[in-house]
Design a protein around this motif. Structure first.
Motif, short mmCIF file in Angstrom:
data_model
loop_
_atom_site.label_atom_id
_atom_site.label_comp_id
_atom_site.label_asym_id
_atom_site.label_seq_id
_atom_site.Cartn_x
_atom_site.Cartn_y
_atom_site.Cartn_z
N ALA A 254 -9.36 1.97 4.92
CA ALA A 254 -9.81 2.37 3.58
C ALA A 254 -8.73 2.11 2.53
O ALA A 254 -9.03 1.99 1.34
N MET A 255 -7.47 2.01 2.95
CA MET A 255 -6.37 1.80 2.00
C MET A 255 -6.16 0.32 1.67
O MET A 255 -5.42 -0.01 0.74
N LYS A 256 -6.81 -0.57 2.42
CA LYS A 256 -6.59 -2.01 2.23
C LYS A 256 -6.92 -2.44 0.80
O LYS A 256 -6.17 -3.20 0.19
N ASP A 257 -8.04 -1.97 0.28
CA ASP A 257 -8.47 -2.36 -1.06
C ASP A 257 -8.34 -1.22 -2.07
O ASP A 257 -8.91 -1.29 -3.15
N ALA A 258 -7.59 -0.19 -1.74
CA ALA A 258 -7.45 0.98 -2.61
C ALA A 258 -6.54 0.66 -3.80
O ALA A 258 -5.62 -0.16 -3.70
N THR A 259 -6.81 1.31 -4.91
CA THR A 259 -5.93 1.16 -6.07
C THR A 259 -4.65 1.96 -5.83
O THR A 259 -4.59 2.79 -4.92
N ASN A 260 -3.67 1.72 -6.67
CA ASN A 260 -2.41 2.45 -6.53
C ASN A 260 -2.61 3.95 -6.70
O ASN A 260 -1.97 4.75 -6.01
#
Length: 128
Positions: free
Chosen positions: A51-57
């Protein structure tokens, strides 16, 4: 008449003081290293989370805030994170300093740098 052998009272006091000093230093250092390894564990879990692969900062910082609350991490705040992506992989890192007073004007000072970036290989290059 035999000469007596053994430690004197002053020698024993000196050894006792050294043991107490070493114990105090260890008791101050160990919690800082435990927190460092907790931070590295959280960073690794975040980097491995799909889920963090395409997460924003901001989403990465929010995820860190939640995870650090569970592990009771106080040395690195979400705004202290350096977030980047290398080869499509999330790289989270932070540099921080821990200062622990011992007594009087004497204290311990430790610098830490935790990151999920792959460490460069130190093996010699076989293609030479």
């Amino acid at each position: 008449m035999h000469k007596q052998k053994g430690a004197t009272l002053i020698g024993m006091l000196f050894v006792g003081i050294m043991i107490v000093f070493a114990a105090i230093v260890v008791m101050k250092i160990v919690p800082a290293y435990i927190e460092y390894y907790s931070i590295k564990k959280v960073f690794s879990a975040m980097a491995a989370d799909p889920a963090m692969k395409d997460a924003t900062n901001d989403e990465v910082r929010l995820s860190y805030a939640r995870r650090s609350g569970i592990d009771n991490i106080t040395a690195v705040k979400p705004e202290d994170l350096d977030i980047s992506r290398t080869g499509g992989q999330l790289v989270v890192s932070a540099k921080y300093r821990v200062e622990k007073p011992l007594f009087g004007n004497l204290g311990l000072y430790m610098d830490f740098a935790a990151s999920t970036a792959p460490q460069p290989s130190t093996a010699p290059d076989a293609a030479q």
